[in-house]
Design a protein around this motif. Structure first.
Motif, mmCIF file in Angstrom:
data_model
loop_
_atom_site.group_PDB
_atom_site.id
_atom_site.type_symbol
_atom_site.label_atom_id
_atom_site.label_comp_id
_atom_site.label_asym_id
_atom_site.label_seq_id
_atom_site.Cartn_x
_atom_site.Cartn_y
_atom_site.Cartn_z
ATOM 1 N N ALA A 117 135.984 25.916 -50.163
ATOM 2 C CA ALA A 117 134.653 26.131 -49.585
ATOM 3 C C ALA A 117 134.574 25.735 -48.112
ATOM 4 O O ALA A 117 134.077 26.494 -47.273
ATOM 5 C CB ALA A 117 133.613 25.363 -50.399
ATOM 6 N N TYR B 59 137.351 31.074 -52.111
ATOM 7 C CA TYR B 59 136.615 32.221 -51.596
ATOM 8 C C TYR B 59 137.518 33.041 -50.680
ATOM 9 O O TYR B 59 137.991 32.544 -49.656
ATOM 10 C CB TYR B 59 135.376 31.760 -50.828
ATOM 11 N N SER C 164 129.229 27.605 -56.598
ATOM 12 C CA SER C 164 129.079 28.459 -55.416
ATOM 13 C C SER C 164 127.735 28.207 -54.728
ATOM 14 O O SER C 164 127.627 28.335 -53.506
ATOM 15 C CB SER C 164 129.205 29.933 -55.813
ATOM 16 N N PRO D 178 136.091 26.816 -57.373
ATOM 17 C CA PRO D 178 136.034 28.113 -56.703
ATOM 18 C C PRO D 178 136.797 28.130 -55.393
ATOM 19 O O PRO D 178 136.774 27.164 -54.624
ATOM 20 C CB PRO D 178 134.527 28.304 -56.461
ATOM 21 N N ASP E 100 128.184 25.118 -52.704
ATOM 22 C CA ASP E 100 129.081 25.344 -51.572
ATOM 23 C C ASP E 100 128.448 26.215 -50.479
ATOM 24 O O ASP E 100 128.586 25.919 -49.281
ATOM 25 C CB ASP E 100 130.370 26.015 -52.044
ATOM 26 N N LEU F 36 134.658 35.408 -55.083
ATOM 27 C CA LEU F 36 134.824 34.093 -55.688
ATOM 28 C C LEU F 36 135.990 34.158 -56.673
ATOM 29 O O LEU F 36 135.962 34.927 -57.629
ATOM 30 C CB LEU F 36 133.526 33.691 -56.398
ATOM 31 N N LEU G 190 128.476 37.828 -51.943
ATOM 32 C CA LEU G 190 129.301 36.963 -52.788
ATOM 33 C C LEU G 190 129.641 37.732 -54.058
ATOM 34 O O LEU G 190 128.758 38.069 -54.843
ATOM 35 C CB LEU G 190 128.550 35.676 -53.150
#
Length: 535
Positions: free
Chosen positions: A504, A282, A336, A280, A339, A298, A352
């Protein structure tokens, strides 16, 4: 010979035939499957290499044009033409630099030489994008790519690229020898076509792979006959046949090994999913009016075992077509939590956003995954936003509406992504009951340069406000875009103006810096001091 002996002989012959034939059939299947997988991966690599080359070529041309514009070299004086010639001479890809009027007539260009024949570019207006990529017919009748940069309402700087600049030696010799490569623009015009197949006719089962540029309106199509892939395993096929003929027992063991090996010798993409190489990233979502971080979207990146990164455009269509995107999404959601749980537990205002595909709405399994991953995870359901894109049609709108309703019942919000680009924004707004409308980057790019795009943005914003929806603008890259959006009441956006998608650790640091800035601004406001810019 007695009937019993005959039957025993027939059983021995039959068993031996099976022992010999079965490994051969299994080997043929496994080797053919491996050849096709390898062939597709090879063609994807070739297509991606051509896209990267096109990005480099156009990027160099734009760099030259922007430098000339900054230096005021936009006319046809002797000094201007000398600057054009220098720019073309020092370029690896640009064959000619010049200036054209809005009728598409080349006013002057350097060097002239064989390019001195009259050239007609497409006519343009002030509503056209400031940067345009097109294909012309060169002096020899062959297509030639050109990029232009608007100088004012009447002129555009242009850079014409050498036809051979796009020609690269990509892929293995086996595939280059028989493959066909086509580079074409979004409007269908062909920049480059190269067929090394020497007249080999196309067949219905041709292996075809595509790659799209993330920066330019172009894509690459590469095709090759399946025999090219099968040729790669021809030596292995002969070895398997010899082994099967000479010893049934050895062939039986080989067949067992090949059956096991089939599972192990999967294509690179499947191995990557199992190895959880999809990670992932972000992208921050910001408040335009306060500068405060609202959360993030994400996004997925493919980080190979060697550390190299694969752009999303190179694998997402394949992941969606094969259904692997469901497992990738599950892995991303689980990661996620690892993180961001600590950050989100102490910042309940942060959101998110998780992208879902049409296949996620075919069954209610996604609801179980959401509960299993996020329940008591530190990231509350109320902090989640699930995005469904308008670009791919939902197969069962009634079922999708029920799934959306269950997500909202948990406390999560649902956003309509890529609004205005797909299968009916009004239908989705009416049927799905979404909470947020996301305006696609395609329209944001047109702010200040494309009147129809601005009208579409205003219509979407007005519609969203009428329905009481949240509005988020994607792909905001320039300050004038941000000011325009603020002026029509769009408060939330994301894009490179603020930050690209971050790993992250970098996103957590970004959030901490933004929080510190917001607190400092609040303290300064109380004390009557000047307020600084948010991170």
């Amino acid at each position: 010979m007695s009937s019993r002996a005959l039957m025993r002989w027939l059983r021995i012959v039959g068993s031996t035939t099976i022992v010999v034939a079965l490994p051969m059939l299994v080997a043929e299947y496994v080797l053919s499957h491996h050849a096709m997988s390898f062939g597709r991966a090879e063609l994807r690599h070739m297509a991606t290499a051509y896209v990267e080359q096109a990005d480099r070529i156009v990027g160099e041309g734009l760099t030259i044009l922007r430098r000339l514009q900054a230096e005021g070299r936009t006319g046809c004086s002797l000094e201007d033409r000398q600057a054009y010639g220098t720019g073309a001479f020092n370029s690896s890809f640009v064959q000619q630099v010049g200036v054209a009027d809005n009728r598409g007539i080349l006013l002057c260009g350097e060097p002239m030489g064989s390019l001195a024949s009259p050239v007609r570019l497409p006519s343009t207006t002030v509503s056209d994008p400031s940067i345009m990529l097109g294909v012309l017919t060169g002096a020899n009748g062959e297509p030639q790519a050109v990029v232009s940069l608007r100088v004012d309402g009447e002129r555009r700087l242009i850079a014409r690229f050498s036809r051979q600049s796009i020609a690269i030696a990509s892929g293995s010799p086996t595939f280059r020898r028989v493959s066909s490569v086509t580079v074409y623009l979004q409007d269908g015009s062909q920049w480059w076509h190269d067929s090394a197949a020497f007249g080999t006719p196309a067949t219905a089962d041709m292996i075809v792979e595509r790659a799209r540029s993330a920066e330019l309106p172009l894509q690459v199509l590469v095709s090759a006959p399946p025999d090219a892939a099968r040729e790669l395993v021809a030596p292995l096929r002969r070895i398997a046949m010899v082994a099967a003929i000479f010893t049934g027992a050895f062939t039986l063991l080989t067949g067992i090994w090949l059956t096991w090996h089939k599972d192990e010798d999967q294509d690179e993409f499947t191995r990557a999913v199992r190895a959880q190489e999809f990670v992932p990233y972000y992208q921050p979502v910001m408040d335009l009016f306060t500068g405060e971080l609202r959360g993030c979207e994400l996004l997925v990146r493919w980080r190979r075992a060697d550390g190299s990164m694969v752009p999303p455009g190179a694998f997402l269509p394949y992941a969606e077509a094969t259904g692997a995107i469901r497992e990738i999404t599950r892995q991303l959601m689980a990661q996620s939590v690892e993180d961001l749980a600590e950050l989100y537990a102490v910042n309940p205002q942060l959101k998110l956003s998780v992208n879902l595909t049409a296949s996620h709405f075919d069954t209610s399994a996604i609801l179980d995954e959401i509960r299993d991953i996020y329940d008591e995870s530190g990231i509350a359901f109320s902090q989640l936003v699930f995005e469904v894109t308008e670009q791919h049609p939902l197969r069962d709108l009634d079922l999708a509406r029920k799934i959306v309703g269950h997500m909202q019942a948990l406390g999560a919000a649902v956003a309509l992504d890529d609004a205005g680009t797909g299968h009916g924004v009004l239908t989705y707004l009416q049927k799905l009951g979404v909470d947020v409308l996301k305006i696609d980057k395609m329209f944001i790019d047109g702010i200040g340069i494309d009147v129809p795009s601005e009208k579409i943005i205003r219509s979407l914003v007005d519609l969203g406000h009428e329905l009481g929806l949240g509005i988020i603008a994607e792909g905001v890259e320039r300050q004038d875009q941000a000011e325009y959006l603020k002026g029509i009441g769009v408060a939330v956006c994301q894009g490179y103006l603020f930050s690209p998608a971050l790993p992250a650790k970098a996103y957590i640091e970004y959030a901490a810096a933004n929080r510190a800035t917001m607190l400092a601004n609040a303290e300064a406001a109380e004390a009557g001091e000047p307020i600084g810019a948010a991170a």
